[in-house]
Design an enzyme around this catalytic site. Structure first.
Site, PDB file in Angstrom:
ATOM      1  N   ALA A  15       0.825  -1.043  -0.057  1.00  0.00           N
ATOM      2  CA  ALA A  15       0.037  -0.104  -0.039  1.00  0.00           C
ATOM      3  C   ALA A  15       0.843   1.285  -0.011  1.00  0.00           C
ATOM      4  O   ALA A  15       0.536   2.195  -0.836  1.00  0.00           O
ATOM      5  CB  ALA A  15      -0.863  -0.010   1.084  1.00  0.00           C
ATOM      6  N   ARG A 103       5.701 -12.222  -2.827  1.00  0.00           N
ATOM      7  CA  ARG A 103       5.381 -10.807  -2.183  1.00  0.00           C
ATOM      8  C   ARG A 103       6.751 -10.169  -2.344  1.00  0.00           C
ATOM      9  O   ARG A 103       6.657  -8.836  -2.626  1.00  0.00           O
ATOM     10  CB  ARG A 103       5.156 -11.133  -0.769  1.00  0.00           C
ATOM     11  CG  ARG A 103       4.616  -9.886  -0.017  1.00  0.00           C
ATOM     12  CD  ARG A 103       4.001 -10.149   1.249  1.00  0.00           C
ATOM     13  NE  ARG A 103       2.852 -10.581   1.497  1.00  0.00           N
ATOM     14  CZ  ARG A 103       1.653 -10.260   1.265  1.00  0.00           C
ATOM     15  NH1 ARG A 103       1.655  -9.072   1.462  1.00  0.00           N
ATOM     16  NH2 ARG A 103       0.667 -10.919   1.176  1.00  0.00           N
ATOM     17  N   TYR A 207       0.342 -22.944  -5.344  1.00  0.00           N
ATOM     18  CA  TYR A 207       0.787 -22.381  -6.618  1.00  0.00           C
ATOM     19  C   TYR A 207       2.043 -22.186  -7.116  1.00  0.00           C
ATOM     20  O   TYR A 207       2.499 -21.840  -5.858  1.00  0.00           O
ATOM     21  CB  TYR A 207      -0.275 -21.141  -7.065  1.00  0.00           C
ATOM     22  CG  TYR A 207      -0.269 -20.181  -6.015  1.00  0.00           C
ATOM     23  CD1 TYR A 207       0.553 -19.093  -6.083  1.00  0.00           C
ATOM     24  CD2 TYR A 207      -1.334 -20.116  -4.936  1.00  0.00           C
ATOM     25  CE1 TYR A 207       0.733 -18.006  -5.352  1.00  0.00           C
ATOM     26  CE2 TYR A 207      -1.498 -19.160  -4.273  1.00  0.00           C
ATOM     27  CZ  TYR A 207      -0.076 -18.025  -4.329  1.00  0.00           C
ATOM     28  OH  TYR A 207      -0.191 -16.820  -3.436  1.00  0.00           O
ATOM     29  N   ASP A 285      -4.581  -2.441   4.686  1.00  0.00           N
ATOM     30  CA  ASP A 285      -4.822  -3.199   5.557  1.00  0.00           C
ATOM     31  C   ASP A 285      -5.076  -2.328   6.758  1.00  0.00           C
ATOM     32  O   ASP A 285      -5.844  -2.560   7.755  1.00  0.00           O
ATOM     33  CB  ASP A 285      -3.773  -4.288   5.996  1.00  0.00           C
ATOM     34  CG  ASP A 285      -3.725  -5.378   5.253  1.00  0.00           C
ATOM     35  OD1 ASP A 285      -4.700  -5.587   4.429  1.00  0.00           O
ATOM     36  OD2 ASP A 285      -2.527  -6.259   5.435  1.00  0.00           O
TER      37      ASP A 285
END
Length: 390
Positions: A15, A103, A207, A285
């Site tokens: 963010a 990430r 995945y 978040d």
């Protein structure tokens, strides 16, 4: 207009870095304060769906995203105990980009993008308190330093100091679910498919990452015992193996290779009632924490960043721009949070309810596959950049 405005962003996660680039590209003088000594993202895999990919492209980072991400072909829901495919969703039918990323790789792309746009990143700036009132936002660091911000953006996550200054403290609710996460070297020829193995009271998602070199695993179990809300705890791998001991052999083989799984408790935090005030606003978040069962945390942060930067650049007074941002985002974010909560329940069905649900999903997949994906058009078709799906 943002040109020449000084903006302080608290937090250098998805963010914070995405809003830093969005603001800097519009002419703002952006400083990002990060408490860590280096930008080193913990965690493992995440998914960028078309709604998030559109923002990355608009930020000029679409090519970098494509280089780092692995294009996803499908999502499969499978019975954990038999391995049978309950439902396969062909993601090519959506016409958008779905990507699997580590990430840390997304953070690297956003960090380079924020710096390239002119944002300043200041490390080792732990903010202990945010003071809001009839004065510019003030931040008190762990060393006692007091900083003043012209405009303050709180991208400081679940335990946001800016959210607390706006809303006070609210205790989160333990969902009675815990999650283990790990990555493994992937076997050759791993398919670019997200697989969800479902069982009574638990499920496992896997995945590929990094061009198929890694396999990402997140395993969730319902339990009464509390687990700390942290990304850095480790657990005995035997506990993970026991939880999924009746799943198919391929799942058990993956879990047998995990030596130090990370463990965290899943807590439900309310969406903040107040996202802005006194020259400060929150996003990601900090504003709307979500459980990880819809893979939308990073995508919501990207959408927030774009909408917030556009609102501030529209020329309105700062608090009016912040109010427009919350109006634009709040209903959608609440819907996503609620949908993620529902997914957790659906994955964990047992007995007759599970049999009936799986039978219905198989029928939909066989006779009306487009109808299945159509149920997610509100999510993936939403376009904060071009306006489609708003």
């Amino acid at each position: 207009m943002l040109k020449g405005r000084k903006v302080t962003v608290l937090g250098a996660g998805v963010a914070g870095l995405s809003v830093a680039r969005a603001l800097a590209l519009r002419g703002a003088e952006v400083t990002v304060l990060e408490q860590a000594p280096e930008i080193r993202e913990v965690g493992a895999g995440l998914q960028i769906s078309p709604n998030g990919a559109r923002v990355m492209s608009a930020l000029g980072l679409g090519s970098a995203l494509g280089r780092e991400g692995l294009r996803a072909e499908a999502v499969e829901l499978r019975d954990g105990e038999s391995g049978a495919v309950v439902l396969r969703m062909d993601l090519a039918r959506t016409g958008g980009d779905f990507l699997f990323l580590h990430r840390a790789d997304l953070i690297d792309v956003l960090l380079e993008g924020a710096r390239e746009a002119g944002a300043t990143i200041r490390l080792l700036k732990q903010v202990d308190e945010v003071r809001l009132g009839a004065h510019p936002p003030r931040l008190v660091t762990a060393l006692g330093e007091e900083l003043e911000a012209e405009i303050l953006i709180g991208a400081d996550g679940l335990h946001s100091k800016v959210r607390t200054a706006l809303n006070g403290t609210v205790a989160p609710f333990f969902t009675h679910q815990v999650a283990w996460r790990a990555t493994l070297p992937a076997e050759p020829g791993i398919a670019p498919v997200a697989q969800v193995f479902m069982g009574p009271g638990r499920h496992l998602v896997t995945y590929p990452l990094r061009g198929g070199r890694l396999r990402n695993i997140v395993a969730v179990e319902e339990r009464r015992r509390w687990a700390e809300e942290s990304w850095s705890l480790t657990d005995d791998p035997l506990a993970l193996r026991i939880a999924f001991e009746d799943f198919v052999p391929e799942v058990r083989r993956w879990l047998d290779r995990i030596e130090r799984p990370n463990l965290w408790g899943l807590f439900r935090h309310p969406v903040a009632p107040r996202w802005h005030g006194h020259g400060a606003a929150i996003l990601g978040d900090a504003a709307h924490p979500t459980l990880p069962f819809l893979a939308q945390g990073a995508n919501m942060a990207l959408e927030d960043a774009w909408v917030l930067a556009e609102a501030l650049d529209a020329g309105a007074e700062v608090d009016s721009a912040f109010a427009a941002y919350q109006r634009s985002r709040e209903v959608r974010c609440r819907r996503i949070v609620d949908a993620a909560n529902s997914n957790a329940r659906n994955y964990h069905l047992s007995g007759l309810r599970r049999d009936v649900a799986h039978l219905g999903l198989r029928a939909l997949g066989k006779f009306a596959p487009d109808r299945v994906l159509g149920r997610f058009e509100w999510l993936y078709g939403h376009d904060v950049v071009g306006g489609a799906g708003k």
